[in-house]
Design a protein around this motif. Sequence first.
Motif, PDB file in Angstrom:
ATOM      1  N   LEU A 117       0.831  -1.218   0.000  1.00  0.00           N
ATOM      2  CA  LEU A 117       0.000   0.000   0.000  1.00  0.00           C
ATOM      3  C   LEU A 117       0.855   1.253   0.000  1.00  0.00           C
ATOM      4  N   CYS A 118       1.843   1.283   0.889  1.00  0.00           N
ATOM      5  CA  CYS A 118       2.695   2.469   0.987  1.00  0.00           C
ATOM      6  C   CYS A 118       3.480   2.677  -0.304  1.00  0.00           C
ATOM      7  N   GLY A 119       3.993   1.600  -0.872  1.00  0.00           N
ATOM      8  CA  GLY A 119       4.727   1.725  -2.120  1.00  0.00           C
ATOM      9  C   GLY A 119       3.858   2.252  -3.243  1.00  0.00           C
ATOM     10  N   ALA A 120       2.648   1.709  -3.358  1.00  0.00           N
ATOM     11  CA  ALA A 120       1.753   2.119  -4.443  1.00  0.00           C
ATOM     12  C   ALA A 120       1.299   3.567  -4.288  1.00  0.00           C
ATOM     13  N   PHE A 124       2.014   6.941  -6.451  1.00  0.00           N
ATOM     14  CA  PHE A 124       0.847   7.630  -7.017  1.00  0.00           C
ATOM     15  C   PHE A 124       0.850   9.117  -6.669  1.00  0.00           C
ATOM     16  N   THR A 125       1.255   9.418  -5.431  1.00  0.00           N
ATOM     17  CA  THR A 125       1.199  10.810  -4.966  1.00  0.00           C
ATOM     18  C   THR A 125       2.517  11.557  -5.122  1.00  0.00           C
ATOM     19  N   GLY A 126       3.566  10.870  -5.550  1.00  0.00           N
ATOM     20  CA  GLY A 126       4.870  11.522  -5.684  1.00  0.00           C
ATOM     21  C   GLY A 126       5.625  11.667  -4.384  1.00  0.00           C
ATOM     22  N   ALA A 127       5.255  10.883  -3.358  1.00  0.00           N
ATOM     23  CA  ALA A 127       5.948  10.930  -2.066  1.00  0.00           C
ATOM     24  C   ALA A 127       7.253  10.132  -2.149  1.00  0.00           C
ATOM     25  N   SER A 128       8.003  10.162  -1.071  1.00  0.00           N
ATOM     26  CA  SER A 128       9.307   9.489  -1.046  1.00  0.00           C
ATOM     27  C   SER A 128       9.153   7.986  -1.265  1.00  0.00           C
TER      28      SER A 128
END
Length: 329
Positions: A117-120, A124-128
């Motif tokens: 989830l965190c990776g996806a 998707f949001t351009g986070a780290s």
Amino acid sequence: MDIAASAPTRLDLAGGTIDIWPLYLFHDGAATLNAAISLRAHVKVKSLPDERVELQSLDTARQAGARHWSELDPGGPLPLLTLVARHYRAERVAVTTRAESPAGAGIAGSSALTIALCGALARFTGASMNPDDLLQVAMNIECQTIHVPTGVQDYRPAMYGGVAAIELRPDGVKRVALDVDHRALEQRIVLAYTGEPRLSGTNNWEITKRHIDGDREIFDCFERIRDTAAAMRVALTRGDWDEVGRQIAIEWDNRKRLAPGVTTPIIEELIARASAAGATAAKVCGAGGGGCLFCYGPPPVRPAVARALAEGGARVLDYRIEKDGLQLG
């Protein structure tokens, strides 16, 4: 933008539970050993044309949604998905999850799902996408979800795959990949679901509290669990398979001493059946009290052990040791 992500679950070979902060700080040289396995958690992220966030778990047939990420309710039917979506401030998105492992299996399915989830959603949001950042977010959000401390080991096989030692040191947690013959290890382990889901948070929290309160018996158990992990690490890297089995048996003996609920009559009956079929060692996965167990023995007895477990009512799980961790596409 559409994203598919997956992450592997794991077998905890030795040193489990000691990876909960701050327990490992009281046991110099603490480490856990685990192996990523091919029963993966999957996440699909799909862009939506309108202002809405939609969350769905195919395994539980639950759904949640809101016009905006800030309106998602962490107390709703999908708290983990909600908290991850809120953290990444995901907008105009549909998130769907599914797992290849049974619910409550004790093989870190929820941790694998959280990493996926965190990776996806980070992509998707351009986070780290830095692995250390994803590991930290995943661990903290899962803690928020289950309301008790989480260990640090389960996120590493999900992120990196392979067989590894997770060294638990005052200056940080370090993953060390181990040079192990994956096929030789697979040929000696039968993984089975007992049919009883387990609640790891309850068992682990009770054990953690007793340790912090100064329970000497718990402290001594963790000392032996630490020593077992160290001995098994040496045996694995040498390919000394008889010694690996001996250390698994020692690990299970000490793990059962941590709390009365670690083993159950069903688990004991299944282990007895496997032993009669030629298994030389066995242990539950994760905190115990249900979920999965694995039985260990020479490759020639593997089919007989699998049959014995199935005849005892367990569901034998097909798996392989997984060299790849988080995958994004």
